[in-house]
Motif scaffolding. Sequence first.
Motif, PDB file in Angstrom:
ATOM      1  N   PRO A 190      32.124  18.225  22.286  1.00 43.21           N
ATOM      2  CA  PRO A 190      31.056  19.205  22.730  1.00 43.21           C
ATOM      3  C   PRO A 190      31.180  19.723  24.044  1.00 43.21           C
ATOM      4  CG  PRO A 190      29.792  17.415  21.668  1.00 43.21           C
ATOM      5  CD  PRO A 190      30.973  16.761  21.874  1.00 43.21           C
ATOM      6  N   MET A 191      31.427  21.372  23.776  1.00 44.21           N
ATOM      7  CA  MET A 191      32.091  21.627  25.081  1.00 44.21           C
ATOM      8  C   MET A 191      30.971  22.856  25.099  1.00 44.21           C
ATOM      9  SD  MET A 191      35.912  21.258  25.529  1.00 44.21           S
ATOM     10  CE  MET A 191      36.220  22.959  24.534  1.00 44.21           C
ATOM     11  N   ILE A 192      30.614  23.855  26.752  1.00 47.30           N
ATOM     12  CA  ILE A 192      30.770  25.083  26.463  1.00 47.30           C
ATOM     13  C   ILE A 192      30.912  25.980  26.867  1.00 47.30           C
ATOM     14  CG2 ILE A 192      29.152  26.156  28.416  1.00 47.30           C
ATOM     15  CD1 ILE A 192      27.206  23.668  28.739  1.00 47.30           C
ATOM     16  N   LEU A 193      31.297  27.263  25.619  1.00 46.56           N
ATOM     17  CA  LEU A 193      32.482  28.108  26.359  1.00 46.56           C
ATOM     18  C   LEU A 193      32.234  29.373  26.915  1.00 46.56           C
ATOM     19  CD1 LEU A 193      33.978  27.807  22.299  1.00 46.56           C
ATOM     20  CD2 LEU A 193      35.078  26.387  24.548  1.00 46.56           C
ATOM     21  N   VAL A 194      32.648  29.998  27.505  1.00 44.13           N
ATOM     22  CA  VAL A 194      31.814  30.970  28.860  1.00 44.13           C
ATOM     23  C   VAL A 194      33.601  32.403  28.692  1.00 44.13           C
ATOM     24  CG1 VAL A 194      31.512  31.895  30.547  1.00 44.13           C
ATOM     25  CG2 VAL A 194      31.011  29.642  30.641  1.00 44.13           C
ATOM     26  N   MET A 195      32.818  33.117  27.442  1.00 46.42           N
ATOM     27  CA  MET A 195      33.847  34.183  26.468  1.00 46.42           C
ATOM     28  C   MET A 195      33.914  35.407  27.404  1.00 46.42           C
ATOM     29  SD  MET A 195      33.438  32.487  23.082  1.00 46.42           S
ATOM     30  CE  MET A 195      31.489  32.805  23.112  1.00 46.42           C
ATOM     31  N   LEU A 196      35.023  35.895  27.899  1.00 51.64           N
ATOM     32  CA  LEU A 196      34.646  36.932  28.874  1.00 51.64           C
ATOM     33  C   LEU A 196      36.079  37.860  29.016  1.00 51.64           C
ATOM     34  CD1 LEU A 196      34.434  36.684  32.706  1.00 51.64           C
ATOM     35  CD2 LEU A 196      34.348  34.691  31.052  1.00 51.64           C
ATOM     36  N   ARG A 197      36.041  38.546  29.241  1.00 47.80           N
ATOM     37  CA  ARG A 197      37.619  38.669  28.794  1.00 47.80           C
ATOM     38  C   ARG A 197      37.778  39.667  30.760  1.00 47.80           C
ATOM     39  NH1 ARG A 197      36.858  45.825  28.531  1.00 47.80           N
ATOM     40  NH2 ARG A 197      35.513  46.769  29.800  1.00 47.80           N
ATOM     41  N   PRO A 198      39.151  39.812  31.401  1.00 49.81           N
ATOM     42  CA  PRO A 198      39.683  38.704  32.623  1.00 49.81           C
ATOM     43  C   PRO A 198      39.254  40.495  33.272  1.00 49.81           C
ATOM     44  CG  PRO A 198      41.473  39.074  31.163  1.00 49.81           C
ATOM     45  CD  PRO A 198      40.132  39.077  29.937  1.00 49.81           C
ATOM     46  N   THR A 199      38.983  41.066  32.731  1.00 52.71           N
ATOM     47  CA  THR A 199      39.096  42.565  33.328  1.00 52.71           C
ATOM     48  C   THR A 199      37.344  43.075  33.634  1.00 52.71           C
ATOM     49  OG1 THR A 199      40.428  43.891  31.319  1.00 52.71           O
ATOM     50  CG2 THR A 199      39.528  45.396  32.461  1.00 52.71           C
ATOM     51  N   VAL A 200      37.502  42.732  34.317  1.00 52.94           N
ATOM     52  CA  VAL A 200      35.928  42.631  35.918  1.00 52.94           C
ATOM     53  C   VAL A 200      35.859  43.740  36.187  1.00 52.94           C
ATOM     54  CG1 VAL A 200      36.353  40.148  34.972  1.00 52.94           C
ATOM     55  CG2 VAL A 200      36.717  41.646  37.634  1.00 52.94           C
ATOM     56  N   ALA A 201      36.851  44.777  36.159  1.00 51.13           N
ATOM     57  CA  ALA A 201      36.575  45.996  37.462  1.00 51.13           C
ATOM     58  C   ALA A 201      37.125  47.154  35.764  1.00 51.13           C
ATOM     59  CB  ALA A 201      37.828  45.944  38.665  1.00 51.13           C
ATOM     60  N   PRO A 202      36.530  47.100  35.399  1.00 57.50           N
ATOM     61  CA  PRO A 202      37.359  48.031  34.295  1.00 57.50           C
ATOM     62  C   PRO A 202      37.472  49.613  33.964  1.00 57.50           C
ATOM     63  CG  PRO A 202      34.977  47.861  33.411  1.00 57.50           C
ATOM     64  CD  PRO A 202      35.667  47.069  34.631  1.00 57.50           C
ATOM     65  N   PRO A 203      38.292  50.643  34.575  1.00 54.53           N
ATOM     66  CA  PRO A 203      39.850  50.349  33.429  1.00 54.53           C
ATOM     67  C   PRO A 203      40.714  49.421  34.245  1.00 54.53           C
ATOM     68  CG  PRO A 203      39.776  52.215  33.974  1.00 54.53           C
ATOM     69  CD  PRO A 203      39.254  51.872  34.808  1.00 54.53           C
ATOM     70  N   ARG A 204      41.324  48.848  35.001  1.00 51.00           N
ATOM     71  CA  ARG A 204      41.936  48.064  35.626  1.00 51.00           C
ATOM     72  C   ARG A 204      42.230  47.170  35.123  1.00 51.00           C
ATOM     73  NH1 ARG A 204      42.784  47.933  42.385  1.00 51.00           N
ATOM     74  NH2 ARG A 204      44.911  47.984  42.287  1.00 51.00           N
ATOM     75  N   ASP A 205      43.895  46.558  35.254  1.00 52.24           N
ATOM     76  CA  ASP A 205      44.097  45.157  35.116  1.00 52.24           C
ATOM     77  C   ASP A 205      44.211  45.292  36.504  1.00 52.24           C
ATOM     78  OD1 ASP A 205      45.304  42.945  34.052  1.00 52.24           O
ATOM     79  OD2 ASP A 205      46.998  44.079  33.075  1.00 52.24           O
ATOM     80  N   THR A 206      43.679  43.845  36.389  1.00 51.70           N
ATOM     81  CA  THR A 206      43.658  43.665  37.565  1.00 51.70           C
ATOM     82  C   THR A 206      44.589  41.828  37.949  1.00 51.70           C
ATOM     83  OG1 THR A 206      41.683  42.407  38.094  1.00 51.70           O
ATOM     84  CG2 THR A 206      41.505  44.135  39.242  1.00 51.70           C
ATOM     85  N   GLU A 207      44.924  41.503  36.789  1.00 52.09           N
ATOM     86  CA  GLU A 207      45.773  40.533  36.149  1.00 52.09           C
ATOM     87  C   GLU A 207      45.393  38.877  37.212  1.00 52.09           C
ATOM     88  OE1 GLU A 207      48.924  40.161  34.326  1.00 52.09           O
ATOM     89  OE2 GLU A 207      48.316  42.126  34.037  1.00 52.09           O
ATOM     90  N   CYS A 208      44.592  38.958  37.138  1.00 49.35           N
ATOM     91  CA  CYS A 208      43.590  37.781  38.247  1.00 49.35           C
ATOM     92  C   CYS A 208      43.710  37.884  39.513  1.00 49.35           C
ATOM     93  CB  CYS A 208      43.649  36.535  37.100  1.00 49.35           C
ATOM     94  SG  CYS A 208      42.882  36.761  35.214  1.00 49.35           S
ATOM     95  N   VAL A 209      44.222  39.006  40.298  1.00 49.09           N
ATOM     96  CA  VAL A 209      44.254  38.389  41.730  1.00 49.09           C
ATOM     97  C   VAL A 209      43.980  39.323  43.012  1.00 49.09           C
ATOM     98  CG1 VAL A 209      45.962  39.870  43.070  1.00 49.09           C
ATOM     99  CG2 VAL A 209      46.459  39.496  40.734  1.00 49.09           C
ATOM    100  N   ASP A 210      43.589  38.721  44.043  1.00 47.99           N
ATOM    101  CA  ASP A 210      42.524  38.927  45.092  1.00 47.99           C
ATOM    102  C   ASP A 210      43.072  40.100  45.693  1.00 47.99           C
ATOM    103  OD1 ASP A 210      40.489  37.265  43.861  1.00 47.99           O
ATOM    104  OD2 ASP A 210      41.176  36.091  45.627  1.00 47.99           O
ATOM    105  N   VAL A 211      43.070  41.085  44.794  1.00 51.60           N
ATOM    106  CA  VAL A 211      43.090  42.817  45.386  1.00 51.60           C
ATOM    107  C   VAL A 211      42.846  42.509  46.640  1.00 51.60           C
ATOM    108  CG1 VAL A 211      44.108  45.366  44.828  1.00 51.60           C
ATOM    109  CG2 VAL A 211      43.777  43.342  42.948  1.00 51.60           C
ATOM    110  N   PRO A 212      43.927  42.927  47.812  1.00 59.08           N
ATOM    111  CA  PRO A 212      43.632  43.280  49.481  1.00 59.08           C
ATOM    112  C   PRO A 212      43.159  44.601  49.232  1.00 59.08           C
ATOM    113  CG  PRO A 212      45.772  42.179  49.332  1.00 59.08           C
ATOM    114  CD  PRO A 212      45.686  43.095  47.403  1.00 59.08           C
TER     115      PRO A 212
END
Length: 376
Positions: A190-212
Amino acid sequence: MGLTSNKVLVVAVLFAVLLFVGTVWWWPRLARGNWRAVSGRIGLLLATQVAVFASVGLCVNQAFGFYASWADLFGRESGQGVVVDHNGTAGAGGGPLQVVDTQQVNVSGGSRPRIGGQIQKVTVVGRTTHIATPAYVYLPPEYFQPQYRARTFPAVTVLTGYPGTAEALIKALHYPQTANRLAKNGKMQPMILVMLRPTVAPPRDTECVDVPGGPQTETFFAKDLPDAVSAHYRVGRKPGSWGVVGDSTGGYCALKLAVHHPGAYAAGAGLSAYYKAPIDPTTGDLFRGDRVLRDSADLRWYLKNRPAPDTSLLVSSSRSGESNYQDTLHFIDLVKSNRRTRISSVILDSGGHNFNTWRREIPATLQWISGRLSDR
């Protein structure tokens, strides 16, 4: 009725069928050459084509999850983006995670959490990055059973592609239902699933990068999200308790998080992933001239030039239908060349870059990641 409602789809299909039948029925009566008959034929043809296209569009949207609501379709969805916290608290109640709604899992007995588990809609606010984003948390039935009240559970971050919707992970890819079935049959823990999209600053696609100077997306997923979830739920706190899975853009993010942060994620699975962050109109300038950041976003460069991370990776592709097939084979060979990072794969004979393919890969992926995570 919502955009993804089955009732909307049924109404649209029935309307299209009625218009088609009506066109066939009325066509002989509109065979004259006067302007009224010509206008009638044009009107019937246009209405029928619009109805057919609408039905097909609704069906495709349900299959691939392009839009979650009417507001999303017509560009009126504002969503939650980057939040700057000026008073030192996170969330209305001061906590980094707030539960805003609950829903049952679509399985037999799903109305009872002790049998079907539960899906909770939450808002997560990063304490260090101040990124706020909605997510869904699947809690397995064991989480609610008295005999497990002191037990902690491994957790898996599950990411969509870009732009993606978190709802698609539930309605189209069936992660909670699949996890419930596999655990019930003893094929995974049994596992906990945390489901979300990687687009945390919509509509920008940040590619999971720490953008300067921009969203610190990688830090959010590597630190803030696990911290927020662990503070609210009974998640194992020792190394090895967290894994990450994703498809397409989410697959790239999953692999990168496991490679860059093996202390946070003991395993990462990329379904139909790519291995280098792209630069295009959806991403903007991700690196702002930072060569180290740019090189680190190329997983092949990272594994060649940095110490091999102690983590487990899984990649998937298809011999026919996926554009990443050759890149995936090269990535497997690269990882195999070091002894510290472990690599597994799911290679289908055929399958496109779509939900149907990923549904075929998800059961094996969940079993794989379950075997690499600890519940303590």
